[in-house]
Design an enzyme around this catalytic site. Sequence first.
Site, mmCIF file in Angstrom:
data_model
loop_
_atom_site.group_PDB
_atom_site.id
_atom_site.type_symbol
_atom_site.label_atom_id
_atom_site.label_comp_id
_atom_site.label_asym_id
_atom_site.label_seq_id
_atom_site.Cartn_x
_atom_site.Cartn_y
_atom_site.Cartn_z
ATOM 1 N N GLU A 151 0.817 -1.212 0.000
ATOM 2 C CA GLU A 151 0.000 0.000 0.000
ATOM 3 C C GLU A 151 0.851 1.262 0.000
ATOM 4 O OE1 GLU A 151 -2.698 0.554 3.323
ATOM 5 O OE2 GLU A 151 -3.741 2.131 2.229
ATOM 6 N N ASP A 162 -0.357 -5.130 3.136
ATOM 7 C CA ASP A 162 -0.793 -3.931 3.862
ATOM 8 C C ASP A 162 -0.088 -3.960 5.215
ATOM 9 O OD1 ASP A 162 -1.960 -1.777 5.019
ATOM 10 O OD2 ASP A 162 -4.005 -2.278 4.405
ATOM 11 N N ILE A 214 -0.087 -1.879 7.803
ATOM 12 C CA ILE A 214 -1.072 -1.679 8.889
ATOM 13 C C ILE A 214 -2.435 -1.522 8.230
ATOM 14 C CG2 ILE A 214 -1.812 -0.345 10.888
ATOM 15 C CD1 ILE A 214 0.948 0.838 11.166
ATOM 16 N N ASP A 215 -3.291 -2.499 8.406
ATOM 17 C CA ASP A 215 -4.667 -2.342 7.941
ATOM 18 C C ASP A 215 -5.472 -1.900 9.165
ATOM 19 O OD1 ASP A 215 -6.677 -2.624 5.827
ATOM 20 O OD2 ASP A 215 -7.557 -4.017 7.260
ATOM 21 N N THR A 233 -5.125 1.834 9.952
ATOM 22 C CA THR A 233 -4.219 2.900 10.418
ATOM 23 C C THR A 233 -4.937 3.911 11.307
ATOM 24 O OG1 THR A 233 -2.857 2.642 8.471
ATOM 25 C CG2 THR A 233 -2.615 4.710 9.638
ATOM 26 N N ASP A 291 -6.080 -4.868 1.037
ATOM 27 C CA ASP A 291 -7.007 -4.990 2.174
ATOM 28 C C ASP A 291 -7.649 -6.382 2.223
ATOM 29 O OD1 ASP A 291 -6.889 -2.169 2.874
ATOM 30 O OD2 ASP A 291 -8.154 -1.777 1.139
#
Length: 297
Positions: free
Chosen positions: A78, A105, A107-108, A110, A233
């Site tokens: 990402e 990702d 940090i999914d 954030t 995601d």
Amino acid sequence: MVSDSRIEPIVGRKSFAAVAINSASKAGEWIKTKLGGFTSLNIKSSPGDLVTEVDKGAETMIRNLIMTHFPDHSFLGEEGVEPGPEASSAALRDVMDAEYLWIVDPIDGTTNFVHGFPFFCVSIALACKGEVILGVVYDPSRDELFIAEKGKGAYVHGKRMRVSPDAVLRESLVATGFPPYGGAALPLNMRQLLAVVPKVRNVRSNGSAALHLAYVAAGRLSAFWEVGLNAWDMAAGYLLIQESGGRVTDMKGEPYHLGVRNVVATNGHIHDELLQVLQSAESEGEPGTGTPFKHGE
Ligand code: 2AM
Ligand code: CA
């Protein structure tokens, strides 16, 4: 020193799964140490679309770990892509047919990370010629690692996962997410919510698509839907659900693929019923509620 050109620049001979687990857990532990302690917060497309130096650092860490083992693989993360749906579609198109593509990702969730709300995760998937063959979702707050390998099942804490047995919507717990930028997707999202809430036991919205998908796989949620997501995601969460006996499609009911943006993911039993409710909301657009939203793909 004699150099030997036959020696490959690959450290060890680790499996794809071992590398994914190692990368997700290392990055996750580091992210947890930064909770409440990040120093730079940047707004991407809107005040609801955030990035910190921790997102970028975690992605770099994961990329380096993966590339150490598999230097000839492709990588889509990402933080390496400009914000907005056009840029993410273009980035995906460029690498989609790669023999091996890691989709990450760092940090999914954030926004949750920034607010100290402990519902975020690291999501790592591996696709082979466009087909997802490995998915890992790691929640550092609960130290929970969800993993699926195509054809080999899905596991959490070493235990096989199965989707929930809920047979009808009225006995289902369903989650969704809201578009951070509002825009054309928001009126549709609101109509969907209005249509779904009275039909189900209740609705949750905790702010991490990948973790919501993992919860569907683990049978903690009956279903999840969201509009306007990206491959990073969903790719890992999709395989978790597939390997736990559930079903993942776009909003037209077409099977999931990496280009899907609007997702419906369920235990399978309630899939058609939920699709029907969501589709009814889509056709109920009133003039002036927003631009017609292009769904599907
Ligand atoms: P993120 O935290 O990695 O950005 C919340 O509803 C879900 O939507 C999260 O999985 C979040 O992922 C994702 N999301 C946040 N901003 C987004 C954006 N601009 N486009 C698409 N998805 C987004
Ligand atoms: Ca992210």
